[in-house]
Design a protein around this motif. Sequence first.
Motif, PDB file in Angstrom:
ATOM      1  N   ARG A  33       0.821  -1.219   0.000  1.00 37.78           N
ATOM      2  CA  ARG A  33       0.000   0.000   0.000  1.00 37.78           C
ATOM      3  C   ARG A  33       0.852   1.266   0.000  1.00 37.78           C
ATOM      4  O   ARG A  33       0.496   2.258  -0.630  1.00 37.78           O
ATOM      5  CB  ARG A  33      -0.904   0.029   1.222  1.00 37.78           C
ATOM      6  CG  ARG A  33      -2.148  -0.738   1.092  1.00 37.78           C
ATOM      7  CD  ARG A  33      -3.090  -0.387   2.230  1.00 37.78           C
ATOM      8  NE  ARG A  33      -4.370  -0.982   1.962  1.00 37.78           N
ATOM      9  CZ  ARG A  33      -4.929  -1.909   2.735  1.00 37.78           C
ATOM     10  NH1 ARG A  33      -4.312  -2.334   3.814  1.00 37.78           N
ATOM     11  NH2 ARG A  33      -6.102  -2.398   2.415  1.00 37.78           N
ATOM     12  N   LEU A  63      -6.290  -4.795  -3.662  1.00 41.49           N
ATOM     13  CA  LEU A  63      -5.249  -3.765  -3.689  1.00 41.49           C
ATOM     14  C   LEU A  63      -5.153  -3.116  -5.062  1.00 41.49           C
ATOM     15  O   LEU A  63      -4.927  -1.903  -5.171  1.00 41.49           O
ATOM     16  CB  LEU A  63      -3.894  -4.352  -3.298  1.00 41.49           C
ATOM     17  CG  LEU A  63      -3.690  -4.630  -1.811  1.00 41.49           C
ATOM     18  CD1 LEU A  63      -2.421  -5.441  -1.586  1.00 41.49           C
ATOM     19  CD2 LEU A  63      -3.652  -3.332  -1.017  1.00 41.49           C
ATOM     20  N   GLU A  66      -7.874  -0.595  -5.149  1.00 35.87           N
ATOM     21  CA  GLU A  66      -7.561   0.509  -4.234  1.00 35.87           C
ATOM     22  C   GLU A  66      -6.485   1.444  -4.790  1.00 35.87           C
ATOM     23  O   GLU A  66      -6.583   2.665  -4.651  1.00 35.87           O
ATOM     24  CB  GLU A  66      -7.079  -0.083  -2.902  1.00 35.87           C
ATOM     25  CG  GLU A  66      -6.679   0.924  -1.856  1.00 35.87           C
ATOM     26  CD  GLU A  66      -6.167   0.238  -0.603  1.00 35.87           C
ATOM     27  OE1 GLU A  66      -5.225   0.791  -0.001  1.00 35.87           O
ATOM     28  OE2 GLU A  66      -6.683  -0.829  -0.223  1.00 35.87           O
TER      29      GLU A  66
END
Length: 111
Positions: A33, A63, A66
Amino acid sequence: MEEAVRESLATATGSILVTAEAGRAQQTVQRLRAAEADIVLLLLDSSVPAIERAMLIAAIGPLAVELASYTRIGAIDVVAGAEEGDVAAAARFLAAARSTTGQILRVAPEV
């Protein structure tokens, strides 16, 4: 294995390699992230326990969604006995495939 992949990505600008470590799945997701690059690749070698491998592989899709506006993400799932050259080739492919994100390539030994 990790060194071979890093060398193969040396010419791929904007790439970051994150290596999974046994017992550190949550920290690995945090590192994915936090990475700021065009593409972030997760390297899962055969030393990572099966349950952690499964959790990290399952995290790649969410992910990718995101991070989609600024980072592509991919994973290389390395089976014991896989050739370094094949793993490095998979990393180069994912780094060069500019229209993909969330891809997981499994690299296994030839049978």
